[in-house]
Write an enzyme that holds these catalytic residues in place. Structure first.
Site, mmCIF file in Angstrom:
data_model
loop_
_atom_site.group_PDB
_atom_site.id
_atom_site.type_symbol
_atom_site.label_atom_id
_atom_site.label_comp_id
_atom_site.label_asym_id
_atom_site.label_seq_id
_atom_site.Cartn_x
_atom_site.Cartn_y
_atom_site.Cartn_z
ATOM 1 N N HIS A 58 0.909 -1.142 0.000
ATOM 2 C CA HIS A 58 0.000 0.000 0.000
ATOM 3 C C HIS A 58 0.947 1.190 0.000
ATOM 4 C CE1 HIS A 58 -1.951 -3.081 2.676
ATOM 5 N NE2 HIS A 58 -2.920 -2.904 1.788
ATOM 6 N N ASP A 61 2.352 2.086 3.230
ATOM 7 C CA ASP A 61 3.342 1.246 3.935
ATOM 8 C C ASP A 61 4.717 1.905 3.848
ATOM 9 O OD1 ASP A 61 1.327 -0.635 4.259
ATOM 10 O OD2 ASP A 61 1.969 -1.855 2.547
ATOM 11 N N GLU A 185 -9.657 -7.060 -5.557
ATOM 12 C CA GLU A 185 -9.492 -8.199 -4.651
ATOM 13 C C GLU A 185 -10.760 -8.307 -3.811
ATOM 14 O OE1 GLU A 185 -5.988 -7.943 -2.197
ATOM 15 O OE2 GLU A 185 -6.718 -9.534 -0.864
ATOM 16 N N GLU A 221 -7.842 -14.115 -3.273
ATOM 17 C CA GLU A 221 -7.044 -14.508 -2.103
ATOM 18 C C GLU A 221 -7.670 -15.772 -1.513
ATOM 19 O OE1 GLU A 221 -5.508 -11.688 0.723
ATOM 20 O OE2 GLU A 221 -6.018 -13.023 2.390
ATOM 21 N N HIS A 224 -9.759 -15.565 1.651
ATOM 22 C CA HIS A 224 -11.047 -14.878 1.498
ATOM 23 C C HIS A 224 -12.113 -15.828 0.953
ATOM 24 C CE1 HIS A 224 -8.806 -10.738 1.086
ATOM 25 N NE2 HIS A 224 -8.585 -11.354 2.228
ATOM 26 N N ASP A 259 -10.677 -13.790 9.637
ATOM 27 C CA ASP A 259 -9.576 -13.788 8.673
ATOM 28 C C ASP A 259 -8.273 -14.195 9.368
ATOM 29 O OD1 ASP A 259 -7.908 -13.287 6.579
ATOM 30 O OD2 ASP A 259 -8.185 -11.120 6.563
ATOM 31 N N ASP A 261 -5.382 -15.562 7.848
ATOM 32 C CA ASP A 261 -4.172 -15.167 7.117
ATOM 33 C C ASP A 261 -2.937 -15.970 7.514
ATOM 34 O OD1 ASP A 261 -4.856 -13.286 5.263
ATOM 35 O OD2 ASP A 261 -4.547 -11.557 6.572
ATOM 36 N N ASP A 291 0.052 -13.347 0.934
ATOM 37 C CA ASP A 291 -0.571 -12.306 1.759
ATOM 38 C C ASP A 291 -1.075 -12.970 3.031
ATOM 39 O OD1 ASP A 291 -1.742 -10.163 2.889
ATOM 40 O OD2 ASP A 291 -3.354 -9.953 1.423
HETATM 41 C C1 GLO Z 1 -7.059 -8.168 3.678
HETATM 42 C C2 GLO Z 1 -6.500 -8.117 2.342
HETATM 43 C C3 GLO Z 1 -5.401 -7.091 2.209
HETATM 44 C C4 GLO Z 1 -5.157 -6.760 0.755
HETATM 45 C C5 GLO Z 1 -4.273 -5.562 0.568
HETATM 46 C C6 GLO Z 1 -4.071 -5.297 -0.896
HETATM 47 O O1 GLO Z 1 -7.765 -9.052 4.067
HETATM 48 O O2 GLO Z 1 -6.053 -9.367 1.946
HETATM 49 O O3 GLO Z 1 -4.246 -7.548 2.822
HETATM 50 O O4 GLO Z 1 -4.617 -7.832 0.090
HETATM 51 O O5 GLO Z 1 -4.837 -4.460 1.191
HETATM 52 O O6 GLO Z 1 -3.542 -4.073 -1.127
HETATM 53 MG MG MG Z 2 -4.939 -9.912 0.156
#
Ligand code: GLO
Ligand code: MG
Length: 382
Positions: A58, A61, A185, A221, A224, A259, A261, A291
């Protein structure tokens, strides 16, 4: 020895990590950080040294909100220098339009027109930054664009607002950086109770309504999809089939939960194998981006163990593709049951043919055997 060599990533593997994944401090909704943040410039170098091909970010970041123009240029210069010195690319630069409280009720779908414009501005700046870093993709994840209170936004308006913002970004890109691409996304929920365009299927339907659908792709993703209780292999396959897969966020997740991750393959090896199989046996040439974030229990060293673990699992699963394709028993069953891809006859011919369901029913489908063989192959006994 030879095996270990196979597990060493190469730049040509095109692995990628979001800067935010390494910068994650272990903070969660119930607890404070458990490790200090790592500086983004240090992350870029750390990834490059481990043969990671690229990073995603981002804009915020690297350049936090409120940074002045001089500081921004210095940060960009520093990042570019490291990218050159250590050989690493930038392959997606989006914007964080979800952390700042101003986005508490959404960015592109906020009920406040100025908040929507501010979010568009953040993305325009992210595209400028990405371009400077040599990247050609802006991936949009609109984490706050959703709702808890159904009456608080009319979803038809929300979709119109999303469309308006996406079209503005396209207009900007076409004018300034014609080779830039944009992607969506999807995520079903979290941080909102419901997020608009919850799956890649929804995103693909929406993209078709934009002014320039050809400029837009998708970034599925895995976590998700699993949060929605759906099949991640099928979602990736649909993105590929539509010619819209621009990147992929690899990770894992226990289905239907918050989530999580977690590290790629940590939860769902068989599904992960088939995702790798899809990516490696299609024409896909994009990055394989991770991610996810290290467990909250990890310290700084653990963060790099996490980076290496993601890539090792991918490479191990990729190795299995060959054994899968060369396993004569598996392939015999596949050829027998998966049948022919020959197109069906004309409707007239179909209408005129006599099909005997009893006879068709008699075809054996040895899926028990097939699945067990796949399990054994993945466990290393075939
Ligand atoms: C959160 C998302 C996030 C996106 C990111 C892309 O659940 O996966 O991490 O991938 O903001 O820019
Ligand atoms: Mg993501």
């Amino acid at each position: 020895m030879a095996k270990t060599r196979l597990l060493k990533p190469k730049k040509s593997d095109r692995f990628s990590f979001g800067l935010w994944t390494i910068m994650n401090t272990g903070r969660d909704p119930f607890g404070e950080p458990t490790r200090p943040p790592i500086d983004p410039l240090e992350v870029i170098v750390g990834l490059a040294k481990r043969n990671v091909y690229s990073f995603e970010l981002h804009a915020e970041d690297l350049v936090p909100l409120g940074t002045n123009a001089r500081q921004r240029d210095r940060l960009v210069r520093e990042a570019k220098k490291r990218m050159q010195d250590y050989d690493i690319q930038c392959t997606n630069c989006g914007s964080n339009c979800f952390s700042h409280p101003v986005f508490k009720d959404g960015a592109f779908t906020s009920n406040d027109r100025n908040v929507r414009a501010f979010a568009v501005q953040r993305y325009l700046h992210a595209i400028d930054l990405g371009y400077e870093l040599g990247c050609r993709l802006c991936n949009l994840w609109w984490g706050r664009d959703g709702l808890e209170v159904e009456g608080s936004k009319d979803t038809r308006d929300a979709l119109k607002r999303l469309r308006e913002c996406c079209n503005l970004l396209t207009e900007y890109v076409l004018k300034n950086y014609p080779d830039y691409e944009l992607s969506i996304e999807a995520k079903p929920n979290e941080p909102r109770g419901d997020i608009f365009l919850p799956t890649i299927g929804h995103a693909l339907g929406f993209i078709a309504t934009l002014d320039h659908p050809e400029k837009w792709g998708v970034v599925p993703e895995l976590a998700h999809v699993r949060m929605a209780g759906l099949n991640s292999v099928h979602e990736v396959a649909q993105a590929l089939d539509a010619g819209k897969l621009r990147s992929i966020h690899l990770n894992s997740q226990k289905p239907l939960r918050y989530d999580q991750d977690i590290r790629f393959g940590a939860e769902d090896l068989k599904e992960s194998f088939f995702v790798v199989y899809l990516l490696e046996t299609s024409e896909y040439e994009g990055t394989k981006s991770f991610d996810c974030h290290p467990y909250r229990t990890e310290d700084r060293q653990g963060v790099w163990d996490f980076v290496e673990g993601n890539m090792r699992t991918y490479l191990l699963l990729r190795e299995k593709i060959k054994s899968y394709q060369e396993d004569t028993q598996i392939q015999r069953i596949m050829t027998k049951v998966c049948g022919s891809q020959r197109p069906l006859p004309s409707p007239e011919e179909i209408a005129a043919t006599t099909y005997d369901p009893e006879k068709l029913l008699a075809n054996r489908l040895p899926y028990e055997k097939l699945d067990q063989m796949i399990v054994e192959l993945l466990l290393g006994v075939r």
